[in-house]
Each structure stands twice: as C-alpha cells, then as structure tokens.
Design an enzyme around this catalytic site. Sequence first.
Site, PDB file in Angstrom:
ATOM      1  CE  LYS A 186      26.185  68.483  27.958  1.00 42.64           C
ATOM      2  NZ  LYS A 186      25.502  69.763  27.780  1.00 42.64           N
ATOM      3  CG  ASN A 187      27.421  71.319  30.656  1.00 39.61           C
ATOM      4  OD1 ASN A 187      27.365  71.138  29.450  1.00 39.61           O
ATOM      5  ND2 ASN A 187      26.568  71.165  31.798  1.00 39.61           N
TER       6      ASN A 187
HETATM    7  C1  EPZ Z   1      23.942  75.775  31.487  1.00 41.06           C
HETATM    8  O1  EPZ Z   1      23.103  75.820  30.638  1.00 41.06           O
HETATM    9  C2  EPZ Z   1      24.360  74.345  31.148  1.00 41.06           C
HETATM   10  N1  EPZ Z   1      24.569  73.962  29.774  1.00 41.06           N
HETATM   11  C3  EPZ Z   1      22.963  73.368  31.563  1.00 41.06           C
HETATM   12  O2  EPZ Z   1      23.337  71.988  31.327  1.00 41.06           O
HETATM   13  C4  EPZ Z   1      22.621  73.562  32.959  1.00 41.06           C
HETATM   14  O3  EPZ Z   1      21.553  72.788  33.204  1.00 41.06           O
HETATM   15  C5  EPZ Z   1      22.433  74.971  32.997  1.00 41.06           C
HETATM   16  O4  EPZ Z   1      23.569  75.775  32.767  1.00 41.06           O
HETATM   17  C6  EPZ Z   1      22.214  75.387  34.699  1.00 41.06           C
HETATM   18  O5  EPZ Z   1      23.073  74.945  35.428  1.00 41.06           O
HETATM   19  C7  EPZ Z   1      25.952  74.348  29.367  1.00 41.06           C
HETATM   20  O6  EPZ Z   1      26.863  74.550  30.031  1.00 41.06           O
HETATM   21  C8  EPZ Z   1      26.186  73.999  27.891  1.00 41.06           C
HETATM   22  P1  EPZ Z   1      21.691  79.225  32.524  1.00 41.06           P
HETATM   23  P2  EPZ Z   1      22.478  77.624  30.347  1.00 41.06           P
HETATM   24  O7  EPZ Z   1      21.833  80.401  31.525  1.00 41.06           O
HETATM   25  O8  EPZ Z   1      23.888  78.426  30.303  1.00 41.06           O
HETATM   26  C9  EPZ Z   1      17.445  81.587  32.455  1.00 41.06           C
HETATM   27  C10 EPZ Z   1      22.805  69.925  30.555  1.00 41.06           C
HETATM   28  O9  EPZ Z   1      22.029  69.042  30.623  1.00 41.06           O
HETATM   29  N2  EPZ Z   1      18.173  82.488  31.774  1.00 41.06           N
HETATM   30  O10 EPZ Z   1      22.304  79.128  33.816  1.00 41.06           O
HETATM   31  O11 EPZ Z   1      21.568  77.805  29.391  1.00 41.06           O
HETATM   32  C11 EPZ Z   1      17.149  80.362  31.801  1.00 41.06           C
HETATM   33  O12 EPZ Z   1      16.119  80.610  31.160  1.00 41.06           O
HETATM   34  C12 EPZ Z   1      22.447  71.084  30.315  1.00 41.06           C
HETATM   35  O13 EPZ Z   1      24.113  69.560  30.314  1.00 41.06           O
HETATM   36  C13 EPZ Z   1      17.707  83.924  31.448  1.00 41.06           C
HETATM   37  O14 EPZ Z   1      16.479  84.055  31.996  1.00 41.06           O
HETATM   38  O15 EPZ Z   1      21.797  77.881  31.841  1.00 41.06           O
HETATM   39  C14 EPZ Z   1      17.127  79.381  33.004  1.00 41.06           C
HETATM   40  O16 EPZ Z   1      15.932  79.392  33.383  1.00 41.06           O
HETATM   41  C15 EPZ Z   1      21.128  71.425  30.439  1.00 41.06           C
HETATM   42  N3  EPZ Z   1      18.117  84.735  30.407  1.00 41.06           N
HETATM   43  C16 EPZ Z   1      18.107  79.683  33.940  1.00 41.06           C
HETATM   44  O17 EPZ Z   1      18.325  81.065  33.485  1.00 41.06           O
HETATM   45  C17 EPZ Z   1      19.392  84.591  30.020  1.00 41.06           C
HETATM   46  O18 EPZ Z   1      19.966  85.411  29.328  1.00 41.06           O
HETATM   47  C18 EPZ Z   1      19.461  79.054  33.939  1.00 41.06           C
HETATM   48  O19 EPZ Z   1      19.930  79.293  32.809  1.00 41.06           O
HETATM   49  C19 EPZ Z   1      19.958  83.099  30.507  1.00 41.06           C
HETATM   50  C20 EPZ Z   1      19.352  82.291  31.422  1.00 41.06           C
END
Ligand code: EPZ
Length: 419
Positions: free
Chosen positions: A23-24
């Site tokens: 999915k990701n």
């Molecule tokens: C991706 O989400 C995945 N989703 C998530 O999977 C996964 O848990 C996550 O990466 C971490 O590995 C998809 O790929 C569609 P991040 P993403 O940006 O990109 C903070 C699942 O269950 N952050 O790495 O949204 C954020 O708040 C899902 O399949 C900022 O602060 O994750 C979080 O605490 C859930 N500012 C942390 O980084 C930003 O601009 C990780 O977020 C972006 C993120």
Amino acid sequence: MLGKYVISGGKRLKGTVKINGSKNAALPILAATVLNGSVNVLENCPQISDTKTAVDILRHLGCLVNKENKTLIINSASMTKTEIPRELVKKMRSSIIFMGPMLARFKKVTLYYPGGCELGKRPIDLHLSAFKKMGAQIEEIGDKIICSCEKLNGCEVNLTFPSVGATQNIILAAVFADGETVIKNCAMEPEIADLCDFLGKHGAVIEGGGTSRIKITGVKKLTPSRHKIIPDRIEAGTYLIMAAVSGGKITLENVDFRHISSLLDILSEMGCEIQKNSHSITLEMSKQLLNIPSIKTLPYPGIPTDMQPQLTVLCAAAKGVCEFEETIFENRTAHIPELIKMGADIKQKSDREFIVRGRNSLKGAEVYARDLRGGAALITAALSASGTTIVNNSSHIERGYENIVENLLKIGADITLKI
Ligand code: EPZ
C-alpha cells in the site's frame, strides 16, 4: 464505518498466504503517474480502499485508468484539472502526495489540509517548507491550500525528521526542477527506494533512493514505462504475528525478508522459529512466547511504527514484561483500551510509552477499530482469544489488507465479515 468482523478465537493458524503489493509503495507511485503525461503500467497493485481512492483522484484529474486483475494501466495524457476535492483528500490523508507531481507538471495544485487522525496531528510543514524553498508560492484559505510556481528550482533540503511523505513529495516535485535537488536526513523506507526505482524506469535521474541522502537532477520529460510494486512488508509482518500469537505455522510467499529484518529479529528473540529465502518466510511457534525487555519504534531500518499495535498483542500473550516507546506518532495507542477490554494487562505511562505484562490468554469481547493497524491488532488479538470477539469499524482495516477474511479462513481461522 461499515461492517464488523466476528471471530471465534483459539485456532492454531497453519498454511500459506500470498503477500500483496505494498500500500505504502503503491500510493506515491500512483501519484507519480501524473508526471509523464503518458502510459504507466503498474503490476502487483493491491486492491484496497486506499488505492481505489487514489484511482478516484486520478480519474477526477482527467487520467484514464484501466484495471486488469492486479495490473493498473494509467494514462495521464488527458489531465484537465489541478484541484483535488475536499471529500477525496479527507477520505485519504495521503492524498497530500499528489502535491509534488502536480506542482512539477502543471505548476499549480489546489487541495485541502488532510487534518489529523487517531495517530496525531499529522502536520505537513516539512512538505510545504520544501516546496517554498524550491520556488512555490503557497496560499492557505481556511483548510484550502493553493500551491503555484513559475518554475521549481533545485535546492538542498535538510529534513528535521526523516518523514516518509515529505521525502516522497520532494522527490516528486524535483523530477522536472531546474538543476539538482539534494535531500538530507531523508526517510530510507523500502517504499522510497521503490518510488525512485519507478521514476528511474521513466527517465528520472535520481541517486541514493533508500539511503539518507537523495540527489535528483531535473529532466525535461518522463517516458512511458512498466513497474512491479514491491511486496507489503507491513501486511507480511501482520500475518507473521497472527500465526505466532495463535501458536501456529505460516509460510508467506511473494515477500522480501530484507524489508522486515528488524521485526524478524524480535520474533526470533521471542521464541519463533523462522526460515527464509529470497521470496518466502516460514514462521513456526510451538513454544511459550517470551517477552523481550523493551520495544522502541524508529524510522527504517528500525522497528516500524506500523507494526507497534500488532507487537503489543504479541507481547500481551507472551511471558514477562515489555516496555514500549512509540517515537514516530504522538498518539498511536487507540488499540490499548480495546485490548484491555479483552483482558490485556497494559499500563500507559504517557502518550508514547506503555508497559505490557504478558499473560496466557485474552478473552473475547466487543471492540472498536480506530485506525488501520490498530484494527489489525484487534483482529490478531481476537484470533488468539478464547471465545468470540466482535471487531467493529471494518472499513479501517479494509484500507490496507486485501482479502484478509479469505486469507485467514484459508489458514484455519474462524472469521466472518458482517455488513
Ligand atoms: C507514512 O506516513 C506511512 N503512510 C505511514 O503508514 C507510516 O506509519 C509513516 O510513513 C511512518 O513510517 C504512507 O506511506 C501512506 P511521516 P507519513 O511523514 O508519510 C511528522 C499505515 O498504517 N511529520 O514519516 O504521513 C508526523 O507528524 C500508515 O500504513 C511532521 O512533523 O509519515 C509524524 O509524527 C500509518 N511534519 C512523523 O513525522 C511533516 O511535514 C512521521 O510522519 C510530516 C511529518
């Protein structure tokens, strides 16, 4: 929230499951099909509600999308729109990944703040600040975001956190930018490498995909191409834990064990017997599961946050105590109160820390899925619990697990989905 799963637990799971495409990996690659204004053939695309929503967005923007089993043929030549409607963004928060490619090709994109979810605020500041640095103007009216630019310029971006989505969005924005873009401290997840592999096949010039430093050299155009999406490592890890908790034996096919080596290490330490080869993993759990002292989620290649809820269930069924620390999301604990309803001994120390004291058996109860992986954890708990469990809000789980009922029935579970 549609249906509910009714599960009668206590069965040892035995058999083989074919793992679907990731999915990701699929979601950013579906967004990337916007770039070449031509034909994109995507093999091994998972048939889940999130990819269906991404296809709805592509069709809304004017793409032609055809499906042949698990292969999607997307032609982005006839795109006419640059705005993604609020209802589609709110339906799938990762729609934000369309910003980069839309900016790159059309120099304009309008969409909406996806908003927070059960996992936390889910900000997109790292995405927007990088786009601004590349030359985009960003106007916010309420929850509407209007992004535009004359052109995008290559630059150096130092991510303060190795955000998966921000890394992907910056890569996608940089593909046609003037000059070189270097992203430092970027996410190293296999899904990033797969996106870079897809883009490379289309003629993009990208070095370092899957490492903490990625360099993109802007090109003028991308060509048509074909790509096979990598296996879903989180789906694979989920089934391994389901088999381990049930005391069974499972073989996963179409899986890359290198993508979940940190999880396999933990499962081995807890007493699982694991054999692996280039395309399959076999796990057998015939002894008492033993807890390890602590589990801390980390960016790849550490323990994935997307496996934390399922690992909580495994530790709740193992002997001894395990201290969890969730370092990625500020609130990924919605599964805990539901597991406590089933008899789990879990004490929360803070939003990100909790202690699991294992005990032999959970008992069936009526519980509620609040998010995708938390819902998968509740199904995992129900499979091993005594008695019958009802897991409500099946639509959360359908976002990320294709054919989960058929797969579980095939390996001996007693599960039905009631709409
Ligand atoms: C991706 O989400 C995945 N989703 C998530 O999977 C996964 O848990 C996550 O990466 C971490 O590995 C998809 O790929 C569609 P991040 P993403 O940006 O990109 C903070 C699942 O269950 N952050 O790495 O949204 C954020 O708040 C899902 O399949 C900022 O602060 O994750 C979080 O605490 C859930 N500012 C942390 O980084 C930003 O601009 C990780 O977020 C972006 C993120």
